[in-house]
Enzyme design. Structure first.
Site, mmCIF file in Angstrom:
data_model
loop_
_atom_site.group_PDB
_atom_site.id
_atom_site.type_symbol
_atom_site.label_atom_id
_atom_site.label_comp_id
_atom_site.label_asym_id
_atom_site.label_seq_id
_atom_site.Cartn_x
_atom_site.Cartn_y
_atom_site.Cartn_z
ATOM 1 N N TYR A 3 0.842 -1.209 0.000
ATOM 2 C CA TYR A 3 0.000 0.000 0.000
ATOM 3 C C TYR A 3 0.871 1.250 0.000
ATOM 4 C CZ TYR A 3 -4.292 2.558 1.276
ATOM 5 O OH TYR A 3 -5.391 3.378 1.308
ATOM 6 N N TYR A 7 -5.646 5.235 -7.222
ATOM 7 C CA TYR A 7 -5.863 5.061 -5.784
ATOM 8 C C TYR A 7 -7.252 4.502 -5.510
ATOM 9 C CZ TYR A 7 -5.860 6.681 -0.852
ATOM 10 O OH TYR A 7 -5.908 6.788 0.520
#
Lengths: 387, 148
Positions: free
Chosen positions: A289, A339
């Site tokens: 991430y 994202y």
């Protein structure tokens, strides 16, 4: 008993990633769920479980139920903590199928984050309660600022500079540049461009921060036994886990002993490796991430790829490139592809296991996928074969 | 240790977030109003506690008392904000957001005042100042320590 290889991801879906999807989050959610079901050789009437990510996703299981006429939805829940939840939805799905509470579980994320509500900006006014009453009034109002506090301390304690942050961005943008699906397709950056990009919250520059994206992703989880009977190529779930740390706050855990360690990720790593009976050297690809570059360095350390404070050396030595020891964010990550709060990392992990990624790594047997950092988090280890 | 008090903005004109004190946090905000940095200390394990709460997070005792902290501490980490991500802070740019570790142990989110952003560094000694931002609310901020 463990959940090791008890379940598999058998279908994935993904819209285009853009600055303006031109349609509703519900519309995109339906598109990706149907694509993922089709990919698996399943139909909406087969779905009996839905797990969604909490916070910021306004599509709920009853919206899918109504829109797709799901006749037998019997397992549904929501995993909290924003981006920390992405792999947690997979963990809940695994738990459901392993316990016999569902047979086919859909997980998804659908956002118009660029064209509707941008998380990098705040207009909070008036009175704020809870623990944020001690933060917001001082102007500590957005994720970039919350993360900058951790980043400054990390650079200070280990003696690194913002160039080390820049190398993370350069690598993700390099991988995005050859991914036609990426928002930054064909647009690699140099370290010099990183260093000359404008300050957002020192030591974070613009190119240390995630993109804002419109788009959606979905994954379908079934039991390993069922997966073997389906047409789709399965990514077995060798492990799935959630993790927390002491004195946790939502991105502002400044009271804990060290701001340079990700306790949540360390806890998740320990559990993932225990369940999978693997260690970091067994991981062929890592999709970590990357909402902000410094957290990638800390995550590399938390998941055991480098000792504390040493992750920048991995980048300096090229060990995270596509032909390195542990190729990192092969799709370009949040910094380059877009994202979707960690869900794009799950989809890419499945593709790497299947051998269908645009930046395919050779001979992938295992892939680590992780979710949001500085919040209670989660991760999965995907495996080409059950073992 | 009290900063010069300019006439604070009326609440409705103040464009930034304000604290909503609770029964538990009220003494902290009342302390700030009175020019004191008040934090909790556990009568049982003797540790200082921040943010305010009803039970000691270290030993679970409910015997927390309010004490006036020294107001001295060090910058534990910080960030310089040169781009407002909230319209209310536009006029403050650039401003320094910091985590200050108090002599007593706990850390606070705050701003470093009376210093150029370039002069702020981790481990820098700082002391509390109190800024009335509305007629009702005072925020605890810090400035470089004068004591050597």
């Amino acid at each position: 008993m463990t959940i090791r290889n008890k379940a598999a991801i058998v279908g994935i879906g993904q819209t285009e990633f853009s600055k303006d999807s031109g349609r509703s989050t519900l519309r995109m959610a339906l598109e990706v769920v149907l694509e993922a079901l089709g990919d698996a050789g399943l139909k909406p009437q087969d779905v009996d479980g839905v797990v969604k990510m909490g916070a910021n996703d306004d599509i709920f299981e009853i919206d899918l139920l109504r829109s797709l006429d799901l006749p037998n939805l019997r397992f549904f829940n929501e995993v909290p903590h924003g981006g920390g939840a992405a792999c947690g939805t997979i963990a809940m799905a695994v738990a459901a199928v392993a316990a016999g509470m569902a047979d086919v579980v859909v997980t998804f994320r659908s956002l118009n984050e660029r064209s509707e509500r941008r998380f990098g900006q705040s207009s909070a006014g008036g009175a704020v309660g809870g623990w944020m009453q001690y933060n917001l009034p001082h102007g500590l109002v957005t994720p970039a600022q919350w993360i900058a506090i951790f980043a400054q301390r990390y650079l200070y304690e280990y003696g690194w500079t913002t160039e080390e942050l820049g190398r993370v961005a350069v690598l993700c943008r390099k991988h995005a540049a050859t991914n036609p699906h990426a928002m930054m397709y064909g647009r690699p950056i140099t370290l010099e461009e990183h260093q000359s990009s404008r300050w957002i919250a020192e030591p974070l520059r613009l190119l240390d921060c995630t993109l804002d994206t419109d788009g959606a992703c979905a994954a379908v989880v079934v039991s390993a036994d069922k997966a073997k009977r389906l047409k789709g190529k399965s990514a077995y779930i060798a492990a799935a886990a959630q993790g927390t740390g002491r004195r946790a706050e939502m991105m502002t855990s400044y009271q804990r002993a060290s701001l340079c360690r990700l306790e949540e990720a360390e806890a998740t790593a320990k559990e993932l490796y225990r369940i999978a009976e693997l260690g970091p050297t067994d991981i062929d690809v890592a999709e970590l991430y990357d909402h902000f570059t410094p957290m990638v360095l800390m995550a590399l350390e938390a998941y055991g790829f480098a000792p504390p404070g040493k992750a920048p050396e991995l980048l300096g030595e090229g060990r995270l490139e596509l032909d390195g020891d542990t190729p990192l964010n092969t799709h370009g990550g949040h910094l380059g592809e877009g994202y979707l709060h960690g869900f794009g990392h799950i989809v890419e992990g499945v593709r790497q296991i299947r051998g269908t990624a645009v930046n395919q790594v050779r001979e992938v047997r295992t892939c680590l996928v992780t979710s949001g950092t500085a919040v209670p988090t989660s991760g999965v280890i995907l495996s080409k074969e059950p073992y | 240790m009290t900063a010069p008090r300019e006439a604070p903005a009326a609440r409705e004109e103040y464009g930034k977030p304000l604290p909503q004190p609770t029964d538990v946090s009220q003494p902290f905000w009342e302390g700030a109003r009175a020019g004191e940095l008040r934090i909790q200390r556990c009568r049982d394990c003797r540790q200082h506690v921040f943010y305010p709460r009803s039970m000691c997070p270290l030993c679970l005792s409910e015997r927390l008392e309010w004490v006036t902290a020294s107001g001295r501490g060090k910058v534990y980490s910080y960030t310089v904000i040169r781009r407002a991500m909230h319209p209310g802070f536009q006029a403050d740019l650039p401003y320094v957001l910091a985590i200050v570790e108090l002599e007593e142990g706990p850390r606070l989110t705050t701003n470093i005042m009376a210093a150029e952003p370039e002069d702020v560094s981790i481990d820098m000694a700082v002391e509390a100042v109190f800024e009335d931002v509305t007629p009702e609310v005072t925020l605890v901020k810090f400035r470089p320590s004068e004591a050597k």
